[in-house]
Design a protein around this motif. Sequence first.
Motif, PDB file in Angstrom:
ATOM      1  N   MET A 245       0.823  -1.205   0.000  1.00 36.87           N
ATOM      2  CA  MET A 245       0.000   0.000   0.000  1.00 36.87           C
ATOM      3  C   MET A 245       0.864   1.266   0.000  1.00 36.87           C
ATOM      4  O   MET A 245       0.555   2.244  -0.690  1.00 36.87           O
ATOM      5  CB  MET A 245      -0.922  -0.010   1.214  1.00 36.87           C
ATOM      6  CG  MET A 245      -1.735   1.259   1.401  1.00 36.87           C
ATOM      7  SD  MET A 245      -2.921   1.577   0.055  1.00 36.87           S
ATOM      8  CE  MET A 245      -4.262   0.470   0.545  1.00 36.87           C
ATOM      9  N   GLU A 298      -4.543   7.161   0.582  1.00 38.72           N
ATOM     10  CA  GLU A 298      -4.662   5.844   1.218  1.00 38.72           C
ATOM     11  C   GLU A 298      -6.119   5.489   1.506  1.00 38.72           C
ATOM     12  O   GLU A 298      -6.565   4.358   1.272  1.00 38.72           O
ATOM     13  CB  GLU A 298      -3.860   5.824   2.525  1.00 38.72           C
ATOM     14  CG  GLU A 298      -3.859   4.461   3.211  1.00 38.72           C
ATOM     15  CD  GLU A 298      -2.987   4.437   4.456  1.00 38.72           C
ATOM     16  OE1 GLU A 298      -2.926   3.366   5.103  1.00 38.72           O
ATOM     17  OE2 GLU A 298      -2.378   5.474   4.797  1.00 38.72           O
ATOM     18  N   GLU A 302      -8.298   2.392  -0.106  1.00 35.98           N
ATOM     19  CA  GLU A 302      -8.858   1.344   0.758  1.00 35.98           C
ATOM     20  C   GLU A 302     -10.377   1.261   0.687  1.00 35.98           C
ATOM     21  O   GLU A 302     -10.949   0.165   0.663  1.00 35.98           O
ATOM     22  CB  GLU A 302      -8.423   1.585   2.202  1.00 35.98           C
ATOM     23  CG  GLU A 302      -8.873   0.485   3.159  1.00 35.98           C
ATOM     24  CD  GLU A 302      -8.361   0.702   4.570  1.00 35.98           C
ATOM     25  OE1 GLU A 302      -8.744  -0.093   5.468  1.00 35.98           O
ATOM     26  OE2 GLU A 302      -7.572   1.656   4.792  1.00 35.98           O
ATOM     27  N   ASP A 306     -10.168   0.030  -4.171  1.00 37.58           N
ATOM     28  CA  ASP A 306      -9.947  -1.415  -4.009  1.00 37.58           C
ATOM     29  C   ASP A 306     -11.245  -2.218  -4.068  1.00 37.58           C
ATOM     30  O   ASP A 306     -11.301  -3.252  -4.763  1.00 37.58           O
ATOM     31  CB  ASP A 306      -9.199  -1.699  -2.710  1.00 37.58           C
ATOM     32  CG  ASP A 306      -7.722  -1.319  -2.810  1.00 37.58           C
ATOM     33  OD1 ASP A 306      -7.314  -0.784  -3.867  1.00 37.58           O
ATOM     34  OD2 ASP A 306      -6.980  -1.534  -1.834  1.00 37.58           O
TER      35      ASP A 306
END
Length: 356
Positions: A245, A298, A302, A306
């Motif tokens: 990540m 991030e 997430e 994703d």
Amino acid sequence: MFQDISIEQLIEQRQNKEITLIDVRSPSEFEDSSIPGSLNIPFFDDAERAEIGTLYKQVSAQAAKERGLEIMSAKLPSFVKSFAAIPGRKVVFCWRGGMRSRTTATVLSLMDVHVYRLEGGYRAYRKWVLDSLEQMDFTPDIYVLHGNTGTGKTDILKTLKDRGYPVLDLEGLAGHRGSIFGEIGLRSHNQKTFDALLLEELIHYKDAPFVLIEAESKRIGKVIVPEFLMNKKQQGVHFMIEVPMKLRVQNILNDYRPWKHAEASMHAFQQIKSRLHTPIAAEIESSLKAGVYDRAVELLLEYYYDPRYSHTSNAYGDELRKEPLIHASELDQAVSILENAILEKQPELRNTIAIH
């Protein structure tokens, strides 16, 4: 006197000879779409073209011709000089091979500057592009690179292309990264430009043993990928890349540079804000406002990208699971592992200059 050249002759000769294509349409027409690699030496600028068009509609064709002659006479010396400064074979074209390209070619021939005129103009070229894509029989195998957003797929493909591998960069041809943020810092292409650039690449790679592409959706920004290429992709050999990540976040920051496009980044986020859980959306928004871009990225990965990618990749069924996953901690490692995987499938290419 000037000579005409057909679109078929032009395509054949461009493969073997240095030819400069010159689009004499107005700057806005050229900006909208043209033959790739063309120069623009406009017969009329946008304002002049609009004025003449108005005269044609509201007064008469004769009045429009007289005003056109008056405008052109004033700038004829610089117009001819621009063409004379271009070495080698020259081909001029306008929208349909009519008045602008014919007059240009005639005047230049009188000044001993020889040019060819493209029969049918840009309209004939556009028809050739559409017909060629419609009839395309693209035989190379397709190797498809998968991976979550930020994996660095585009950079991996660029590196492989620099090493001589046949790569079809669909995002580059579209001028768009394929996401809601995909146009930030770029200039997206329309369908006409995309089709023309894509066809040139397909012709270039028609005899390649395989072509590498990224796992794109049918729509990339403003453009639609042809159905035959989507079918080839679906039937291709699939590789899945996985990286940490932290690296994915850094890849996105390097690529998008949101601090240079803060307003555009916030505008793009607002379009997807309602699709996120309220507390998550609030934290992303506050991070963008505060310039804490790594945290915003991030969270977007997430909680938005994703899950969407997981849903999309299910369309490939067992195809992705047939290939070993490529785990890497950095770009160079991913490139090396993928390169070895490709050469295992194409061992005859290992020592060829064209590929490696």
